[in-house]
Design an enzyme around this catalytic site. Structure first.
Site, PDB file in Angstrom:
ATOM      1  N   HIS A 190       0.825  -1.221   0.000  1.00 50.25           N
ATOM      2  CA  HIS A 190       0.000   0.000   0.000  1.00 50.25           C
ATOM      3  C   HIS A 190       0.849   1.256   0.000  1.00 50.25           C
ATOM      4  CE1 HIS A 190      -3.294  -2.766   1.039  1.00 50.25           C
ATOM      5  NE2 HIS A 190      -3.886  -1.979   0.150  1.00 50.25           N
ATOM      6  N   ARG A 296     -10.148   4.090  -2.315  1.00 49.98           N
ATOM      7  CA  ARG A 296      -9.720   3.396  -1.091  1.00 49.98           C
ATOM      8  C   ARG A 296     -10.030   4.303   0.099  1.00 49.98           C
ATOM      9  NH1 ARG A 296      -5.363   1.520  -4.717  1.00 49.98           N
ATOM     10  NH2 ARG A 296      -5.133  -0.731  -4.469  1.00 49.98           N
ATOM     11  N   GLU A 430     -10.796 -11.202  -4.096  1.00 53.43           N
ATOM     12  CA  GLU A 430      -9.357 -11.118  -3.828  1.00 53.43           C
ATOM     13  C   GLU A 430      -8.875 -12.216  -2.891  1.00 53.43           C
ATOM     14  OE1 GLU A 430      -8.455  -7.202  -2.262  1.00 53.43           O
ATOM     15  OE2 GLU A 430     -10.243  -7.135  -1.043  1.00 53.43           O
ATOM     16  N   ASP A 454      -4.149  -8.610  -3.705  1.00 59.91           N
ATOM     17  CA  ASP A 454      -4.372  -9.604  -2.654  1.00 59.91           C
ATOM     18  C   ASP A 454      -4.597 -10.990  -3.239  1.00 59.91           C
ATOM     19  OD1 ASP A 454      -4.120  -8.363  -0.121  1.00 59.91           O
ATOM     20  OD2 ASP A 454      -5.881  -7.167  -0.594  1.00 59.91           O
ATOM     21  N   CYS A 501      -9.396  -4.031 -10.161  1.00 62.25           N
ATOM     22  CA  CYS A 501      -8.831  -2.787  -9.623  1.00 62.25           C
ATOM     23  C   CYS A 501      -7.465  -3.012  -8.983  1.00 62.25           C
ATOM     24  CB  CYS A 501      -9.799  -2.130  -8.647  1.00 62.25           C
ATOM     25  SG  CYS A 501     -10.202  -3.191  -7.267  1.00 62.25           S
TER      26      CYS A 501
HETATM   27  C1  PEP Z   1      -6.155  -5.528  -4.404  1.00 65.40           C
HETATM   28  O1  PEP Z   1      -5.957  -6.275  -3.450  1.00 65.40           O
HETATM   29  O2  PEP Z   1      -5.818  -5.806  -5.576  1.00 65.40           O
HETATM   30  C2  PEP Z   1      -6.823  -4.227  -4.213  1.00 65.40           C
HETATM   31  C3  PEP Z   1      -7.180  -3.481  -5.231  1.00 65.40           C
HETATM   32  O3  PEP Z   1      -6.986  -3.795  -2.936  1.00 65.40           O
HETATM   33  P1  PEP Z   1      -5.777  -3.240  -2.051  1.00 65.40           P
HETATM   34  O4  PEP Z   1      -4.574  -3.101  -2.920  1.00 65.40           O
HETATM   35  O5  PEP Z   1      -6.226  -1.952  -1.468  1.00 65.40           O
HETATM   36  O6  PEP Z   1      -5.642  -4.311  -1.014  1.00 65.40           O
HETATM   37 MG    MG Z   2      -6.991  -5.847  -1.616  1.00 62.41          MG
END
Ligand code: PEP
Ligand code: MG
Length: 593
Positions: A190, A296, A430, A454, A501
């Site tokens: 992140h 997010r 995910e 994820d 995403c």
């Molecule tokens: C993901 O896991 O691909 C996602 C878009 O969510 P994050 O990256 O915020 O966990």
């Molecule tokens: Mg995620």
């Protein structure tokens, strides 16, 4: 001169002064003490509190710019540092537990923020992050670490750190951070996602750069090449200055903003943007984003502690208004994992990525969750809004989230607060169990959005933030491709759309394959939209489909990558192809090849 190589994250060449940020307070010493040491420990605490108070007073006084707005926060922190009741609690705990003072401060403040977090009053819940900040300042002071905060940066720097949390990136004085180099980190952590959305040229995964870089010295960051140059001589500096001038003119290249994302034979896909903070929404029009596929929302919580319903409503409405009628998908908070609030200190969980995270966190704090749901619902009076739940592992979780959404709707109705009754609620795919039950989840979902960051992590058992194993995090792994295809097919069988995403959606090299797998919507860092669009517009759907078929039949990552590279070279002959095959110096956002 010395060149360090790491993971290229955000392209861009920056020449500047290095600033070392050594934030070592995450490992808090913990040991027993004897009764005869209590007095000494208490004296250390009093001295640290006095010093913290002095610093906070100075910070509060400091006017102007970003810091001026922080005045009230520092004032609140000062009150706590000087609060006799807080001092009494520390003393009482020390005298009953006989543990070192750093640990006592950590424990007392953690319990306090946990209590605040569970309060039904929004005001008190918001104070939890203030307690954590005070705790951090005091513990740092006790450890003799300069309690400098990145908000206080006053000159342009290249920030060099061992590791930064997403909340560090959010709160740092971004106008001053011209580039960033970090020992830890991988492309889909992140922290990396935030750096990419702020467009800060960055190199991660450098292993031990902070030991080699001297603070104040001039260094060169080449984000595209994933390199950091230390002690460059005059000649090397000149060479980079020339490259810098060249690369900024390339970056201004035409953006296909007003063209649709359509293959040469008419297959249309939708390209949307991912955002983390409301300000980003205002920038999206220039990239031609057709909406926001992932907002997010947890970054608002990381930035401000916790938003009240009205604060959240204001943030969400700002985003919806900025999109001028284009749809906005707001994801409910995905806290936990590497995005921690004060109550989730690292000591709380052995495996945070498998723990109290995302929808699990929200479902266990229904008051907090419904506050967010009401704010999202109410923001829909400003334009089209969809809601999305993260980390759904099975139908029971989805049903629980949907029933709280119904409760939140009833509460809005009771207060005569208008909202779009037909708001779509979608599910993030995910977790492997979500893929394998996608047909069941599709029955109760208005859409799917595949979170590959994820999904790859949980499918291949690779911690997405651990650079030692990041070579295994392969989107081209046959298991990942099959999962993506299963999720897309399950969505289509039920007549709902399949979006993606995760970072893979923004990789131009992956665009033909994902199009061939029949993905409907791609959501990505806005700056990637023009490149992905360029690829899609240069391909025909039949060729994408046959590529997907061959890739699904392949048995290794290498085979899949070779198929993709070959198909790209057929459609994009000439030097441009190097941008997508990984041969180029600038790998940029290519995670597939
Ligand atoms: C993901 O896991 O691909 C996602 C878009 O969510 P994050 O990256 O915020 O966990
Ligand atoms: Mg995620």
């Amino acid at each position: 001169m010395k060149v360090l190589s790491g993971v290229s994250l955000v392209p861009g060449i920056v020449i500047g002064k290095a600033f070392l940020y050594l934030d070592d307070d995450r490992e808090i010493p913990h040991y027993a003490i004897g009764p005869d040491q209590v007095r000494g420990e208490l004296e250390r605490f009093v001295a640290a509190a006095r010093e913290a108070a002095e610093d906070l007073r100075a910070l509060e006084k400091n006017g102007g710019g970003e810091k001026g707005e922080q005045g009230a926060i520092f004032r609140a922190h000062l009150m706590m540092v000087e609060d006799p009741d807080f001092h009494y609690q520390i003393k009482a705990r020390l005298e009953s537990k006989y543990e070192n003072i750093e640990w006592i401060v950590f424990e007392v403040t953690r319990e306090l923020s946990q209590k605040l977090m569970q309060s039904s009053s929004e005001y008190l819940r918001e104070r939890a992050s203030d307690v954590a900040d005070v705790s951090r300042r005091l513990v740092r002071g006790l450890q003799g670490i300069n309690p400098f905060s990145l908000i206080e940066l006053e000159e342009d720097v290249i920030l060099a750190a061992r590791s930064l949390l997403p909340s560090d990136v959010l709160t740092m004085n971004k106008a001053r951070v011209k580039a960033l180099v970090m020992d830890s980190g991988s492309r889909t952590s992140h922290t990396a996602i935030l750096l990419r959305s702020f467009g800060i040229p960055s190199v991660l995964g450098l292993s031990n750069a902070v030991r080699e870089i001297s603070g104040g010295g001039v260094i060169i960051v080449d984000g595209g090449a994933g390199q950091v140059v230390l002690d460059p001589g005059a000649e090397v500096l000149k060479d980079y200055e020339e490259r810098l001038a060249r690369s900024s003119s390339v970056r201004k290249a035409a953006v296909l903003k007003d063209r649709s994302a359509e293959t040469t034979d008419g297959r249309r896909v939708i390209l949307k943007a991912n955002i983390g903070i409301p300000e980003e929404a205002e920038e999206l029009a220039r990239y031609g984003a057709e909406g926001i596929g992932l907002y997010r929302s947890e970054f608002l919580f990381l930035q401000t502690g916790q938003g009240t319903e009205e604060q959240q409503l204001e943030a969400y409405s700002r985003v919806v208004r900025a999109m001028k009628g284009k749809p906005v998908t707001i994801r409910t908070i995905d806290l936990g994992g590497d995005k921690t609030l004060p109550v989730m200190q690292p000591a709380d969980e052995e495996n945070p990525l498998l723990g109290w995270r995302a929808i699990r966190f929200s479902l266990s704090l229904p008051d907090l969750f419904k506050t967010q749901l009401r704010a999202i619902l109410r923001s829909s009076v400003e334009g089209p809004v969809k809601i999305m739940f993260p980390m759904i592992s099975g139908i029971e979780e989805l049903e629980s989230a949907l029933s709280l959404l119904e409760e939140a709707k009833a509460e809005c109705r009771k207060k005569n607060q208008p909202f779009a009754e037909d708001m779509e609620a979608g599910t993030m795919i995910e977790i492997p169990s979500a893929v394998m039950t996608a047909d069941i989840l599709a029955e109760r979902s208005a859409f799917f959005s595949i979170g590959t960051n994820d999904l790859i992590q949980y499918t291949l058992a690779v911690d997405r933030g651990n650079e030692k194993v990041s070579y295994l995090a392969q989107p081209a792994h046959p298991a990942v491709l099959r999962f993506i295809k299963l999720a897309i097919d399950a969505a289509h069988a039920r007549g709902i759309s399949a979006a993606m995403c995760g970072e893979l959606a923004g990789d131009p090299a992956a665009a033909p394959l994902l199009t061939g797998l029949e993905l409907d919507e791609f959501s990505m860092t806005a700056a990637s939209i023009p490149q992905v669009k360029r690829i899609i517009r240069g391909m025909d759907f039949e060729s994408c489909r046959s590529l997907a078929e061959e890739a699904l039949a392949a048995t290794t990552c290498k085979q899949v990558q070779a198929l993709v590279s070959r198909r790209l070279s057929e459609h994009f002959p000439g030097p441009g192809i190097s941008d997508f095959t990984g041969n180029s110096r600038e790998r940029g956002n290519n995670i597939f090849l």
